[in-house]
Design a protein around this motif. Structure first.
Motif, PDB file in Angstrom:
ATOM      1  N   MET A   6      -6.819  -6.191  63.038  1.00 45.57           N
ATOM      2  CA  MET A   6      -8.027  -6.804  63.597  1.00 45.57           C
ATOM      3  C   MET A   6      -8.956  -7.301  62.496  1.00 45.57           C
ATOM      4  SD  MET A   6      -8.817  -4.402  66.919  1.00 45.57           S
ATOM      5  CE  MET A   6     -10.359  -5.220  67.209  1.00 45.57           C
ATOM      6  N   GLY A   7      -8.376  -7.885  61.473  1.00 48.87           N
ATOM      7  CA  GLY A   7      -9.181  -8.453  60.395  1.00 48.87           C
ATOM      8  C   GLY A   7      -9.924  -7.414  59.584  1.00 48.87           C
ATOM      9  N   GLY A   8      -9.419  -6.205  59.521  1.00 45.83           N
ATOM     10  CA  GLY A   8     -10.052  -5.155  58.736  1.00 45.83           C
ATOM     11  C   GLY A   8     -10.949  -4.231  59.521  1.00 45.83           C
ATOM     12  N   LEU A   9     -11.047  -4.429  60.828  1.00 46.18           N
ATOM     13  CA  LEU A   9     -11.971  -3.629  61.630  1.00 46.18           C
ATOM     14  C   LEU A   9     -11.324  -2.448  62.338  1.00 46.18           C
ATOM     15  CD1 LEU A   9     -14.100  -6.482  63.186  1.00 46.18           C
ATOM     16  CD2 LEU A   9     -14.589  -5.115  61.167  1.00 46.18           C
ATOM     17  N   ILE A  95     -12.893   2.236  50.270  1.00 48.14           N
ATOM     18  CA  ILE A  95     -13.998   2.411  49.314  1.00 48.14           C
ATOM     19  C   ILE A  95     -14.857   1.160  49.258  1.00 48.14           C
ATOM     20  CG2 ILE A  95     -14.544   2.673  46.859  1.00 48.14           C
ATOM     21  CD1 ILE A  95     -12.100   4.576  46.704  1.00 48.14           C
ATOM     22  N   LYS A  96     -14.229   0.005  49.144  1.00 49.91           N
ATOM     23  CA  LYS A  96     -14.989  -1.252  49.062  1.00 49.91           C
ATOM     24  C   LYS A  96     -15.752  -1.534  50.349  1.00 49.91           C
ATOM     25  CE  LYS A  96     -12.139  -3.450  45.559  1.00 49.91           C
ATOM     26  NZ  LYS A  96     -11.169  -4.508  45.258  1.00 49.91           N
ATOM     27  N   ALA A  97     -15.143  -1.293  51.492  1.00 51.52           N
ATOM     28  CA  ALA A  97     -15.826  -1.532  52.771  1.00 51.52           C
ATOM     29  C   ALA A  97     -17.028  -0.596  52.922  1.00 51.52           C
ATOM     30  CB  ALA A  97     -14.858  -1.353  53.933  1.00 51.52           C
ATOM     31  N   ASN A  98     -16.875   0.667  52.535  1.00 51.46           N
ATOM     32  CA  ASN A  98     -17.988   1.617  52.619  1.00 51.46           C
ATOM     33  C   ASN A  98     -19.104   1.276  51.649  1.00 51.46           C
ATOM     34  OD1 ASN A  98     -17.723   3.823  54.610  1.00 51.46           O
ATOM     35  ND2 ASN A  98     -15.700   3.991  53.673  1.00 51.46           N
ATOM     36  N   LYS A 143     -14.692  -8.930  54.785  1.00 49.67           N
ATOM     37  CA  LYS A 143     -14.596  -9.604  53.485  1.00 49.67           C
ATOM     38  C   LYS A 143     -13.490  -8.993  52.621  1.00 49.67           C
ATOM     39  CE  LYS A 143     -19.091 -11.611  52.691  1.00 49.67           C
ATOM     40  NZ  LYS A 143     -18.591 -12.896  52.289  1.00 49.67           N
ATOM     41  N   VAL A 144     -13.438  -7.678  52.571  1.00 50.95           N
ATOM     42  CA  VAL A 144     -12.415  -7.007  51.767  1.00 50.95           C
ATOM     43  C   VAL A 144     -11.033  -7.278  52.327  1.00 50.95           C
ATOM     44  CG1 VAL A 144     -11.580  -4.752  50.991  1.00 50.95           C
ATOM     45  CG2 VAL A 144     -14.012  -5.249  50.941  1.00 50.95           C
ATOM     46  N   TYR A 145     -10.901  -7.295  53.642  1.00 50.18           N
ATOM     47  CA  TYR A 145      -9.613  -7.595  54.276  1.00 50.18           C
ATOM     48  C   TYR A 145      -9.137  -8.985  53.871  1.00 50.18           C
ATOM     49  CZ  TYR A 145      -6.057  -8.175  57.881  1.00 50.18           C
ATOM     50  OH  TYR A 145      -4.881  -8.397  58.544  1.00 50.18           O
ATOM     51  N   LYS A 146     -10.046  -9.951  53.909  1.00 52.49           N
ATOM     52  CA  LYS A 146      -9.677 -11.311  53.520  1.00 52.49           C
ATOM     53  C   LYS A 146      -9.258 -11.363  52.055  1.00 52.49           C
ATOM     54  CE  LYS A 146     -12.363 -13.869  56.906  1.00 52.49           C
ATOM     55  NZ  LYS A 146     -13.488 -14.772  57.132  1.00 52.49           N
ATOM     56  N   GLN A 147      -9.950 -10.617  51.207  1.00 52.33           N
ATOM     57  CA  GLN A 147      -9.613 -10.614  49.785  1.00 52.33           C
ATOM     58  C   GLN A 147      -8.289  -9.909  49.510  1.00 52.33           C
ATOM     59  OE1 GLN A 147     -12.894  -8.655  47.939  1.00 52.33           O
ATOM     60  NE2 GLN A 147     -14.228 -10.444  48.022  1.00 52.33           N
TER      61      GLN A 147
END
Length: 158
Positions: A6-9, A95-98, A143-147
């Motif tokens: 789900m795109g990182g969600l 870690i990046k998402a948090n 954003k992190v998922y896209k990267q």
């Protein structure tokens, strides 16, 4: 290993092992309980705004504090065990998402919420700050998922 979808969600539940499902599910449940109790104690949903400054449940807070603390630490233990079994990419993603969520919480909290409180008298409580963190972590996860995970098909063919 856990898969992000789900795109990182979201974490794909079927990608988890039986042990991961137990620890991740129990960790999230305990963290939700601890957050809910903290929100009640810190004046979130049933706080001073609804009660009009009269706090009739103050006697129960001394019993709820230890429950919230125990739930929080058990959640940290379970989530730590879960994360130890995951691959480096998944851990890095989390870690990046948090970090996005924490930064959104502090930056927007200080740049938006604090002036609203000081100059306009709006009372920000736990619930609003939790929403700021949730919005930040959602933006960060996308954003992190896209990267990290989104692969451009045109680049693959070159």
């Amino acid at each position: 290993m856990a898969e992000v979808n789900m795109g990182g969600l979201n974490i794909k539940w079927s990608s988890l092992s039986k042990q991961d499902k137990k620890e991740y599910g129990a960790g999230i449940a305990l963290l939700t309980i601890a957050s809910g109790i903290s929100g009640v104690i810190l004046g979130g949903i049933w706080g001073e705004r609804i009660l009009g400054g009269v706090n009739t449940l103050e006697w129960i807070y001394s019993y709820l504090y230890p429950v919230a603390i125990v739930c929080f630490f058990l959640s940290v233990k379970l989530m730590n065990n879960f994360m130890k079994r995951q691959d480096e990419g998944f851990v890095d993603f989390n870690i990046k998402a948090n970090i996005w969520g924490i930064n959104f919480f502090w930056i927007v909290g200080f740049l938006v919420a604090w002036p609203l409180e000081v100059f306009m008298g709006f009372d920000f409580v736990f619930f609003e700050y939790f929403l700021l963190y949730s919005v930040g972590i959602s933006i960060g996860a996308r954003k992190v998922y896209k990267q990290m995970y989104a692969i451009d098909i045109n680049e693959e063919q070159s």
